[in-house]
Design a protein around this motif. Sequence first.
Motif, PDB file in Angstrom:
ATOM      1  N   SER A 140       0.835  -1.205   0.000  1.00  0.00           N
ATOM      2  CA  SER A 140       0.000   0.000   0.000  1.00  0.00           C
ATOM      3  C   SER A 140       0.866   1.250   0.000  1.00  0.00           C
ATOM      4  O   SER A 140       0.573   2.228  -0.706  1.00  0.00           O
ATOM      5  N   ASN A 141       1.938   1.223   0.777  1.00  0.00           N
ATOM      6  CA  ASN A 141       2.829   2.381   0.844  1.00  0.00           C
ATOM      7  C   ASN A 141       3.484   2.648  -0.498  1.00  0.00           C
ATOM      8  O   ASN A 141       3.561   3.792  -0.967  1.00  0.00           O
ATOM      9  N   LEU A 142       3.956   1.585  -1.160  1.00  0.00           N
ATOM     10  CA  LEU A 142       4.613   1.752  -2.457  1.00  0.00           C
ATOM     11  C   LEU A 142       3.636   2.258  -3.519  1.00  0.00           C
ATOM     12  O   LEU A 142       3.980   3.111  -4.344  1.00  0.00           O
ATOM     13  N   ILE A 143       2.406   1.730  -3.492  1.00  0.00           N
ATOM     14  CA  ILE A 143       1.406   2.186  -4.472  1.00  0.00           C
ATOM     15  C   ILE A 143       1.025   3.642  -4.213  1.00  0.00           C
ATOM     16  O   ILE A 143       0.938   4.455  -5.146  1.00  0.00           O
ATOM     17  N   ASN A 144       0.811   4.001  -2.958  1.00  0.00           N
ATOM     18  CA  ASN A 144       0.448   5.383  -2.632  1.00  0.00           C
ATOM     19  C   ASN A 144       1.561   6.349  -3.025  1.00  0.00           C
ATOM     20  O   ASN A 144       1.302   7.449  -3.518  1.00  0.00           O
ATOM     21  N   ASN A 145       2.810   5.930  -2.795  1.00  0.00           N
ATOM     22  CA  ASN A 145       3.931   6.773  -3.207  1.00  0.00           C
ATOM     23  C   ASN A 145       3.932   6.974  -4.720  1.00  0.00           C
ATOM     24  O   ASN A 145       4.179   8.070  -5.221  1.00  0.00           O
ATOM     25  N   ALA A 146       3.684   5.895  -5.457  1.00  0.00           N
ATOM     26  CA  ALA A 146       3.675   5.985  -6.913  1.00  0.00           C
ATOM     27  C   ALA A 146       2.594   6.950  -7.391  1.00  0.00           C
ATOM     28  O   ALA A 146       2.804   7.732  -8.328  1.00  0.00           O
ATOM     29  N   VAL A 147       1.432   6.920  -6.742  1.00  0.00           N
ATOM     30  CA  VAL A 147       0.339   7.813  -7.129  1.00  0.00           C
ATOM     31  C   VAL A 147       0.668   9.257  -6.760  1.00  0.00           C
ATOM     32  O   VAL A 147       0.462  10.196  -7.543  1.00  0.00           O
ATOM     33  N   ARG A 148       1.217   9.451  -5.561  1.00  0.00           N
ATOM     34  CA  ARG A 148       1.461  10.801  -5.066  1.00  0.00           C
ATOM     35  C   ARG A 148       2.600  11.506  -5.798  1.00  0.00           C
ATOM     36  O   ARG A 148       2.591  12.729  -5.940  1.00  0.00           O
ATOM     37  N   PHE A 149       3.588  10.727  -6.241  1.00  0.00           N
ATOM     38  CA  PHE A 149       4.758  11.341  -6.852  1.00  0.00           C
ATOM     39  C   PHE A 149       4.776  11.182  -8.369  1.00  0.00           C
ATOM     40  O   PHE A 149       5.837  11.171  -8.997  1.00  0.00           O
ATOM     41  N   SER A 150       3.600  11.038  -8.956  1.00  0.00           N
ATOM     42  CA  SER A 150       3.462  11.086 -10.413  1.00  0.00           C
ATOM     43  C   SER A 150       2.109  11.717 -10.702  1.00  0.00           C
ATOM     44  O   SER A 150       1.182  11.617  -9.899  1.00  0.00           O
TER      45      SER A 150
ATOM     46  N   LEU B 117       6.718  17.839  -6.347  1.00  0.00           N
ATOM     47  CA  LEU B 117       5.531  17.161  -5.816  1.00  0.00           C
ATOM     48  C   LEU B 117       5.627  16.876  -4.329  1.00  0.00           C
ATOM     49  O   LEU B 117       4.647  16.493  -3.703  1.00  0.00           O
ATOM     50  N   THR B 118       6.813  17.043  -3.739  1.00  0.00           N
ATOM     51  CA  THR B 118       6.993  16.666  -2.337  1.00  0.00           C
ATOM     52  C   THR B 118       6.110  17.486  -1.417  1.00  0.00           C
ATOM     53  O   THR B 118       5.460  16.963  -0.518  1.00  0.00           O
ATOM     54  N   ALA B 119       6.082  18.796  -1.625  1.00  0.00           N
ATOM     55  CA  ALA B 119       5.295  19.655  -0.744  1.00  0.00           C
ATOM     56  C   ALA B 119       3.820  19.323  -0.819  1.00  0.00           C
ATOM     57  O   ALA B 119       3.114  19.313   0.184  1.00  0.00           O
ATOM     58  N   ALA B 120       3.352  19.012  -2.015  1.00  0.00           N
ATOM     59  CA  ALA B 120       1.937  18.672  -2.167  1.00  0.00           C
ATOM     60  C   ALA B 120       1.621  17.321  -1.569  1.00  0.00           C
ATOM     61  O   ALA B 120       0.553  17.112  -1.005  1.00  0.00           O
ATOM     62  N   ALA B 121       2.562  16.384  -1.665  1.00  0.00           N
ATOM     63  CA  ALA B 121       2.311  15.034  -1.166  1.00  0.00           C
ATOM     64  C   ALA B 121       2.326  14.988   0.349  1.00  0.00           C
ATOM     65  O   ALA B 121       1.596  14.243   0.970  1.00  0.00           O
ATOM     66  N   LYS B 122       3.198  15.782   0.958  1.00  0.00           N
ATOM     67  CA  LYS B 122       3.326  15.852   2.418  1.00  0.00           C
ATOM     68  C   LYS B 122       3.686  14.487   3.003  1.00  0.00           C
ATOM     69  O   LYS B 122       4.053  13.582   2.290  1.00  0.00           O
ATOM     70  N   GLY B 123       3.601  14.342   4.325  1.00  0.00           N
ATOM     71  CA  GLY B 123       3.935  13.075   4.971  1.00  0.00           C
ATOM     72  C   GLY B 123       5.073  13.237   5.953  1.00  0.00           C
ATOM     73  O   GLY B 123       5.658  14.311   6.117  1.00  0.00           O
ATOM     74  N   THR B 124       5.398  12.148   6.635  1.00  0.00           N
ATOM     75  CA  THR B 124       6.404  12.168   7.693  1.00  0.00           C
ATOM     76  C   THR B 124       7.793  11.834   7.199  1.00  0.00           C
ATOM     77  O   THR B 124       8.766  12.034   7.919  1.00  0.00           O
ATOM     78  N   GLY B 125       7.923  11.307   5.987  1.00  0.00           N
ATOM     79  CA  GLY B 125       9.218  10.838   5.537  1.00  0.00           C
ATOM     80  C   GLY B 125       9.605   9.520   6.172  1.00  0.00           C
ATOM     81  O   GLY B 125      10.786   9.153   6.189  1.00  0.00           O
ATOM     82  N   LEU B 126       8.628   8.809   6.704  1.00  0.00           N
ATOM     83  CA  LEU B 126       8.907   7.541   7.383  1.00  0.00           C
ATOM     84  C   LEU B 126       8.420   6.330   6.601  1.00  0.00           C
ATOM     85  O   LEU B 126       8.811   5.206   6.904  1.00  0.00           O
ATOM     86  N   GLY B 127       7.558   6.542   5.612  1.00  0.00           N
ATOM     87  CA  GLY B 127       6.919   5.416   4.939  1.00  0.00           C
ATOM     88  C   GLY B 127       7.894   4.415   4.369  1.00  0.00           C
ATOM     89  O   GLY B 127       7.819   3.211   4.643  1.00  0.00           O
ATOM     90  N   LEU B 128       8.863   4.878   3.564  1.00  0.00           N
ATOM     91  CA  LEU B 128       9.822   3.960   2.947  1.00  0.00           C
ATOM     92  C   LEU B 128      10.792   3.396   3.972  1.00  0.00           C
ATOM     93  O   LEU B 128      11.225   2.248   3.855  1.00  0.00           O
ATOM     94  N   ALA B 129      11.138   4.203   4.975  1.00  0.00           N
ATOM     95  CA  ALA B 129      12.016   3.700   6.041  1.00  0.00           C
ATOM     96  C   ALA B 129      11.346   2.554   6.795  1.00  0.00           C
ATOM     97  O   ALA B 129      11.985   1.550   7.140  1.00  0.00           O
ATOM     98  N   ILE B 130      10.041   2.681   7.036  1.00  0.00           N
ATOM     99  CA  ILE B 130       9.299   1.618   7.708  1.00  0.00           C
ATOM    100  C   ILE B 130       9.221   0.383   6.817  1.00  0.00           C
ATOM    101  O   ILE B 130       9.386  -0.746   7.295  1.00  0.00           O
ATOM    102  N   CYS B 131       8.976   0.594   5.516  1.00  0.00           N
ATOM    103  CA  CYS B 131       8.952  -0.547   4.582  1.00  0.00           C
ATOM    104  C   CYS B 131      10.276  -1.307   4.641  1.00  0.00           C
ATOM    105  O   CYS B 131      10.299  -2.542   4.656  1.00  0.00           O
ATOM    106  N   LYS B 132      11.371  -0.566   4.629  1.00  0.00           N
ATOM    107  CA  LYS B 132      12.700  -1.184   4.668  1.00  0.00           C
ATOM    108  C   LYS B 132      12.867  -2.016   5.936  1.00  0.00           C
ATOM    109  O   LYS B 132      13.346  -3.156   5.904  1.00  0.00           O
ATOM    110  N   ARG B 133      12.463  -1.454   7.067  1.00  0.00           N
ATOM    111  CA  ARG B 133      12.620  -2.176   8.343  1.00  0.00           C
ATOM    112  C   ARG B 133      11.710  -3.402   8.394  1.00  0.00           C
ATOM    113  O   ARG B 133      12.097  -4.443   8.938  1.00  0.00           O
ATOM    114  N   ILE B 134      10.505  -3.262   7.872  1.00  0.00           N
ATOM    115  CA  ILE B 134       9.589  -4.406   7.857  1.00  0.00           C
ATOM    116  C   ILE B 134      10.192  -5.540   7.041  1.00  0.00           C
ATOM    117  O   ILE B 134      10.248  -6.695   7.488  1.00  0.00           O
TER     118      ILE B 134
END
Length: 577
Positions: free
Chosen positions: A198-208, A258-275
């Motif tokens: 879900s995180n990867l798909i949401n990132n793909a949508v938000r940053f394109s 697109l970063t400012a519009a997408a917003k977020g904590t900057g933790l999503g991909l870091a959490i994916c990596k740890r998971i």
Amino acid sequence: MNDTPNIADDRVSRRRYLRERAARHEAEQLLEGKSRELFLANQQLSDYSAHLEEAVAKRTVELEQALAQAEAAGKAKSRFIATMSHEIRTPLGGILGMIDLLSMDETDPAKQELLKYAATAGLGLSRIVNDVLDFSKMEAGVFIFEEGHVDLRALIESVRTLTNASEISANREIKVDIDDSVPQILLGDATRLRQVISNLINNAVRFSTEGAILIRATSAPHEKGALLRVEVEDFGIGISECGIKNLFKDFSQIANPLTAAAKGTGLGLAICKRILEGCGGKVGVESQLGKGSTFWFELPVEIGTEPESNTAPSMAQEGLANILETKRVLIAEDNIVNQKLLLSYAKSMNMVPQLAKNGRIALEMFDPGAFDLVLMDVAMPEMDGLEATRRIRMKWGDVSMPPILALTAHVMEAVEEEAALVGITTILSKPIPFEELKAALQHALADAGSNVIADIAVPEAVSPSANRADVLSKMTPATLTELLSIVSEEMLLDLVQEYVTDASERMQQIIGAVADNDINIIKEQAHSIKGSSLVLGFSTISDCARTLEQNSREGQITPHAIDQINSELAELASFLA
């Protein structure tokens, strides 16, 4: 003539003697010197040995202290996470729930649109809170992975459907291509896999901004069973090589339009990596500026077998539609807002709810023949939900026991083990949307079978008679405006009435505790009154409750604060009479 040789021999013998004596003396001195050196070396070695033992003992003590401190810090982090989870999710659940209730009754399209925006903002906040809490759990070492049967095809399809339904993916095509090599059933943690995908798909949508989103899944033979590879490709702005290096770091975001519009904590991909690393996998990205990015992960998984379906004909989905109507449900919940929310939810499902304001009351009210379902909050004063459930089962056994579902705003993993020990298998995490709660209750009843009590008529709700102007004037203007933007005036007055009843009961406990000099009860009840008063904007009561709580921490009792709270509550009660 005969004496000359003898004299020469004597001189030779004497010289030899002197040389030998000198050599012997020199050897003795050398031996004595070496013996002295050996003695000093042995003495120094003994000293070193003693110092080494002392240093080892001292270092061992230091390491033990450091370990104890680390363990204490870990426990403190765990407590902090559980507390923050509860304190954040409880009011957030109330907000989202009230929006949900308003949406069900509102017919004005313009207001429906506003409520939709409010719900979207609330869900966005919920995602950020969950990211921060997940990251904190990982930092504290309390992030738990579970293993179960996972249908990857169904999981990806559900994520795709949910993403398509969101505002951010409007008019975007999400294509799925799962290779036949991917096993039908895998053994893994479905919740964490869903979170990563879900995180990867949401990132793909938000940053394109345009183009399809492609989801591909393949697998290859592996010693564990299969090596799963999932890719999510977008045709967006892409990432530079420098950006890729920092992409999976904590709190890291790539600077782009697109970063400012997408917003977020900057933790999503870091959490994916740890998971993924926690499950033995890895994650990466391939990207070109201006052409798009492909995020991928590889995960070794065991191949599972599809569990046999034990769904009885009576439990078919079409039979769930009306299964909740006129069923009695015991709701054990101490938070005023959550009480109102759950009672409203239950009535919207045409159920007959009864409220217990804590675990002790729930235990007293419970009877196996009186309820079809029980919703038991975990964290409650006097007696928590898990202890109440344990005592219910001890008293009544499992005969004709209705399904008991736990509600918690705590970290889910923190209560699962204890819940299982008292026989609770379904735990619902706050905030829980109306449809999710409804589905959970439907399936709980269906799984329990059809042995439920007879249907009864649903009593009509009685609206309190209230002097609205007087009640609302007691609230701070900012809080009143905010609350009326979320709930109707009638619902707000209902909340105030619940609040007055609850706070008055707590004040009776405080008065009794003053007589018994029980500081802990005073502190606990004052804290609860302070919190609910702040939520509703009764600043005078919250200030007095804060004073009462702070002074009780120092072992002091503040009679004037007690009198002031009782006076304010009595005035509100007179307005509501």
